[in-house]
Design a protein around this motif. Structure first.
Motif, PDB file in Angstrom:
ATOM      1  N   SER A 187       0.865  -1.260   0.047  1.00 44.09           N
ATOM      2  CA  SER A 187       0.039   0.157  -0.017  1.00 44.09           C
ATOM      3  C   SER A 187       0.812   1.260   0.108  1.00 44.09           C
ATOM      4  O   SER A 187       0.673   2.174  -0.504  1.00 44.09           O
ATOM      5  N   VAL A 188       1.970   1.332   0.821  1.00 40.39           N
ATOM      6  CA  VAL A 188       2.794   2.465   0.736  1.00 40.39           C
ATOM      7  C   VAL A 188       3.494   2.562  -0.575  1.00 40.39           C
ATOM      8  O   VAL A 188       3.732   3.518  -1.124  1.00 40.39           O
ATOM      9  N   LYS A 189       3.965   1.403  -1.510  1.00 41.79           N
ATOM     10  CA  LYS A 189       4.588   1.377  -2.766  1.00 41.79           C
ATOM     11  C   LYS A 189       3.689   2.176  -3.608  1.00 41.79           C
ATOM     12  O   LYS A 189       4.071   3.100  -4.425  1.00 41.79           O
ATOM     13  N   ILE A 190       2.286   1.573  -3.670  1.00 41.19           N
ATOM     14  CA  ILE A 190       1.322   2.183  -4.324  1.00 41.19           C
ATOM     15  C   ILE A 190       1.226   3.667  -4.239  1.00 41.19           C
ATOM     16  O   ILE A 190       0.781   4.437  -5.089  1.00 41.19           O
ATOM     17  N   SER A 191       0.971   4.101  -2.895  1.00 42.09           N
ATOM     18  CA  SER A 191       0.675   5.275  -2.699  1.00 42.09           C
ATOM     19  C   SER A 191       1.699   6.233  -3.139  1.00 42.09           C
ATOM     20  O   SER A 191       1.335   7.471  -3.436  1.00 42.09           O
ATOM     21  N   ARG A 192       3.206   5.854  -3.035  1.00 38.65           N
ATOM     22  CA  ARG A 192       4.045   6.635  -3.570  1.00 38.65           C
ATOM     23  C   ARG A 192       3.962   6.769  -5.037  1.00 38.65           C
ATOM     24  O   ARG A 192       4.241   7.860  -5.624  1.00 38.65           O
ATOM     25  N   ARG A 193       3.822   5.729  -5.801  1.00 41.97           N
ATOM     26  CA  ARG A 193       3.705   5.702  -7.220  1.00 41.97           C
ATOM     27  C   ARG A 193       2.469   6.698  -7.681  1.00 41.97           C
ATOM     28  O   ARG A 193       2.723   7.544  -8.699  1.00 41.97           O
ATOM     29  N   GLN A 194       1.505   6.838  -6.965  1.00 46.73           N
ATOM     30  CA  GLN A 194       0.457   7.540  -7.222  1.00 46.73           C
ATOM     31  C   GLN A 194       0.785   9.056  -6.900  1.00 46.73           C
ATOM     32  O   GLN A 194       0.201   9.943  -7.865  1.00 46.73           O
ATOM     33  N   GLU A 217      -3.062   4.065 -15.784  1.00 45.85           N
ATOM     34  CA  GLU A 217      -2.215   3.385 -14.638  1.00 45.85           C
ATOM     35  C   GLU A 217      -2.722   3.845 -13.290  1.00 45.85           C
ATOM     36  O   GLU A 217      -2.915   3.124 -12.192  1.00 45.85           O
ATOM     37  N   TYR A 218      -3.175   5.210 -13.174  1.00 48.76           N
ATOM     38  CA  TYR A 218      -3.754   5.763 -11.729  1.00 48.76           C
ATOM     39  C   TYR A 218      -5.020   5.086 -11.306  1.00 48.76           C
ATOM     40  O   TYR A 218      -5.035   4.870 -10.017  1.00 48.76           O
ATOM     41  N   ARG A 219      -5.931   5.017 -12.129  1.00 47.69           N
ATOM     42  CA  ARG A 219      -7.157   4.362 -12.152  1.00 47.69           C
ATOM     43  C   ARG A 219      -6.975   2.713 -11.628  1.00 47.69           C
ATOM     44  O   ARG A 219      -7.663   2.488 -10.692  1.00 47.69           O
ATOM     45  N   ALA A 220      -6.114   2.256 -12.254  1.00 50.66           N
ATOM     46  CA  ALA A 220      -5.738   0.628 -12.102  1.00 50.66           C
ATOM     47  C   ALA A 220      -5.218   0.651 -10.717  1.00 50.66           C
ATOM     48  O   ALA A 220      -5.478  -0.169  -9.657  1.00 50.66           O
ATOM     49  N   ASN A 221      -4.224   1.681 -10.149  1.00 50.67           N
ATOM     50  CA  ASN A 221      -3.651   1.575  -8.989  1.00 50.67           C
ATOM     51  C   ASN A 221      -4.649   1.817  -7.765  1.00 50.67           C
ATOM     52  O   ASN A 221      -4.494   1.390  -6.633  1.00 50.67           O
ATOM     53  N   GLU A 222      -5.534   2.732  -8.025  1.00 57.77           N
ATOM     54  CA  GLU A 222      -6.861   3.109  -7.175  1.00 57.77           C
ATOM     55  C   GLU A 222      -7.331   1.609  -6.545  1.00 57.77           C
ATOM     56  O   GLU A 222      -7.419   1.482  -5.340  1.00 57.77           O
ATOM     57  N   VAL A 223      -7.374   0.773  -7.364  1.00 52.15           N
ATOM     58  CA  VAL A 223      -7.889  -0.510  -7.291  1.00 52.15           C
ATOM     59  C   VAL A 223      -6.972  -1.345  -6.316  1.00 52.15           C
ATOM     60  O   VAL A 223      -7.325  -2.112  -5.401  1.00 52.15           O
ATOM     61  N   LYS A 224      -5.768  -1.254  -6.905  1.00 53.11           N
ATOM     62  CA  LYS A 224      -4.810  -2.082  -6.159  1.00 53.11           C
ATOM     63  C   LYS A 224      -4.596  -1.764  -4.939  1.00 53.11           C
ATOM     64  O   LYS A 224      -4.459  -2.328  -3.991  1.00 53.11           O
ATOM     65  N   TYR A 225      -4.673  -0.379  -4.655  1.00 57.98           N
ATOM     66  CA  TYR A 225      -4.385   0.176  -3.269  1.00 57.98           C
ATOM     67  C   TYR A 225      -5.556  -0.176  -2.181  1.00 57.98           C
ATOM     68  O   TYR A 225      -5.087  -0.596  -1.099  1.00 57.98           O
ATOM     69  N   ARG A 226      -6.743  -0.279  -2.752  1.00 58.33           N
ATOM     70  CA  ARG A 226      -7.878  -0.467  -1.817  1.00 58.33           C
ATOM     71  C   ARG A 226      -7.563  -2.063  -1.479  1.00 58.33           C
ATOM     72  O   ARG A 226      -7.810  -2.465  -0.182  1.00 58.33           O
ATOM     73  N   ALA A 234      -5.926  -6.550   2.418  1.00 57.61           N
ATOM     74  CA  ALA A 234      -4.847  -7.606   2.769  1.00 57.61           C
ATOM     75  C   ALA A 234      -4.210  -7.298   3.830  1.00 57.61           C
ATOM     76  O   ALA A 234      -3.830  -8.181   4.648  1.00 57.61           O
ATOM     77  N   GLU A 235      -3.528  -6.114   4.096  1.00 55.34           N
ATOM     78  CA  GLU A 235      -2.792  -5.646   5.238  1.00 55.34           C
ATOM     79  C   GLU A 235      -3.310  -5.370   6.499  1.00 55.34           C
ATOM     80  O   GLU A 235      -2.669  -5.028   7.495  1.00 55.34           O
ATOM     81  N   ASP A 236      -4.560  -5.293   6.351  1.00 53.41           N
ATOM     82  CA  ASP A 236      -5.509  -5.040   7.695  1.00 53.41           C
ATOM     83  C   ASP A 236      -5.137  -5.943   8.881  1.00 53.41           C
ATOM     84  O   ASP A 236      -4.988  -5.587  10.053  1.00 53.41           O
ATOM     85  N   GLU A 237      -4.947  -7.386   8.524  1.00 58.17           N
ATOM     86  CA  GLU A 237      -4.643  -8.333   9.423  1.00 58.17           C
ATOM     87  C   GLU A 237      -3.513  -8.229  10.073  1.00 58.17           C
ATOM     88  O   GLU A 237      -3.191  -8.485  11.283  1.00 58.17           O
ATOM     89  N   GLN A 238      -2.470  -7.816   9.050  1.00 60.64           N
ATOM     90  CA  GLN A 238      -1.104  -7.653   9.563  1.00 60.64           C
ATOM     91  C   GLN A 238      -0.912  -6.544  10.541  1.00 60.64           C
ATOM     92  O   GLN A 238      -0.158  -6.554  11.569  1.00 60.64           O
ATOM     93  N   ARG A 239      -1.690  -5.381  10.187  1.00 67.02           N
ATOM     94  CA  ARG A 239      -1.494  -4.106  11.128  1.00 67.02           C
ATOM     95  C   ARG A 239      -2.329  -4.657  12.359  1.00 67.02           C
ATOM     96  O   ARG A 239      -1.863  -4.107  13.499  1.00 67.02           O
TER      97      ARG A 239
END
Length: 411
Positions: A4-11, A41-50, A55-60
């Motif tokens: 999520s952090v990688k995607i946020s930086r790319r956005q 790419e930006y619109r596709a990344n929005e889906v990936k980000y969510r 997926a990371e919620d359980e890790q947090r």
């Protein structure tokens, strides 16, 4: 790094690039195609980000406890590296502080209020492996038991007194003295009762009381003891400060610089003092427990904390119930647990306290750490190191009904 952090930086990078391209009035065909691809790419990344956040919620969630306690653990680990030997050498020889010791001292100095070198209260405990020889010259071969912390095992703490660490200023404890009143309608249209104002009073802890623990370290001890000097300084400061703080909580006069303690301050704090005028017995303590219950302070005898001097313990243990082998001591401990027994409590007296809904019967406020100052003149001729550890503390009892005093418990 989390996805999520990688995607946020790319956005963020895409937004920056698009803002540059959109601002052009004469964009080329390549730049136009680039905008289209970046937008896609930006619109596709929005889906990936969510998806990544889900997926990371359980890790947090799993890491939450660790994150919440990490700062406490890091501070504890730093405190484990604090060396009082460095403080002594800095005061004696001007040696430079380093490591965790320097970090902690610098952080305490940032709060201000220290003339010498600040030492945290947590540092006044011995650590595994520190040793002391019988002649008080340190010897790493004679292992002795660990010395407890400065306050938790004292009589005052067994009475439920809570220690409060205060950086600076005044701390007030507002106490409700009046509030809601329940009333019934006397008839169908009558009011349920007059409104009663909610009123409070305050008990404050003030930095008005400063005492000092002094010690003299001979030149021989400085040269002979080496790293073992660490345990000696800690042990001496620990013992003298702990003993005095315990004494003023119980017997502080409120004069000559001392905080006002429980027994001399009974009238000020609204604490009930009962003169028994008879031998100590379970019946005498039971009457006070009943008074606690009637004041809605407790619902069970086991909620009471009790302390008295050794002579009262001897009287209770000696007094047997007629025709049985059961003593008054047995009856007392069967209901309230084991009381604290100490010479800190005045002769023929006892103190009973109760913790009511999480509110301690009293608070000992300790301001900052120990301010360790060197006296370069008093023992200059002998080359000794004279240290004074200044401690600022105050005591208050927010609600007098949580404490009761018994006097005249004669044999």
């Amino acid at each position: 790094m989390l996805d999520s952090v990688k995607i946020s930086r790319r956005q963020s990078e895409i937004r920056q690039t698009l803002s540059e391209l959109v601002g052009k009035t004469d964009a080329t065909e390549d730049e136009t195609r680039s905008m289209e691809s970046l937008d896609k790419e930006y619109r596709a990344n929005e889906v990936k980000y969510r998806a990544a956040l889900i997926a990371e919620d359980e890790q947090r969630s799993e890491a939450k406890g660790e994150l919440e306690t990490r700062s406490d653990r890091e501070w504890s680990e730093m405190m484990g590296g604090f060396e009082l030997r460095q403080v002594a050498m800095a005061l004696d020889e001007g040696r430079k502080l380093d490591g965790a010791t320097a970090e902690i001292i610098e952080e305490m100095r940032s709060a201000g209020g220290y003339q010498g070198i600040p030492v945290p209260m947590e540092a006044l405990e011995t650590r595994a492996g520190e040793t002391v020889s019988g002649d008080q010259v340190l010897n790493p071969k004679a292992v002795r038991p660990l010395i407890d912390r400065i306050f938790p095992n004292s009589v005052a703490s067994q009475l439920g007194i809570q220690r409060v660490s205060i950086a600076q200023g005044e701390v007030a404890f507002p106490v409700a003295t009046a509030g809601a009143v329940f009333g019934w309608q006397t008839n169908e249209l009558a009011d349920v009762g007059a409104a009663n104002p909610f009123e409070t009073s305050e008990r404050s802890l003030n930095p008005d009381h400063t005492g000092g623990a002094q010690m003299v370290i001979s030149r021989k001890a400085l040269k002979q003891s080496g790293a073992g000097l660490e345990a000696a300084i800690r042990r001496d400061l620990n013992a003298v400060i702990a003993t005095e703080l315990d004494r003023v909580v119980i017997n502080g006069s409120g004069a000559a610089g001392e905080p006002l303690g429980i027994i001399p301050g009974a009238g000020t704090y609204g604490i009930t003092s009962t003169a028994i005028g008879a031998a100590a017995s379970w019946a005498a303590f039971r009457a006070e427990i009943v008074a606690f219950m009637e004041a809605n302070a407790i619902t069970s005898p086991s909620q009471v904390n009790l302390a008295f001097d050794p002579a009262i313990w001897a009287d209770l243990d000696e007094a047997l119930i007629s025709g049985t082998a059961v003593s008054e001591w047995n009856r007392l401990t069967n209901h309230v647990g084991t009381p604290a027994i100490s010479n800190t409590i005045p002769a023929e007296s006892a103190i009973m306290t109760a913790n009511v809904k999480g509110v301690a019967p009293g608070y000992l406020g300790v301001y900052g750490g120990v301010d360790l100052i060197r006296d370069p003149y008093t023992k200059a001729g002998s080359g000794s190191l004279v240290l004074t550890g200044l401690v600022t503390a105050d005591y208050t009892a927010p609600r007098g009904l949580q404490t009761r005093i018994l006097t005249g418990l004669t044999a």
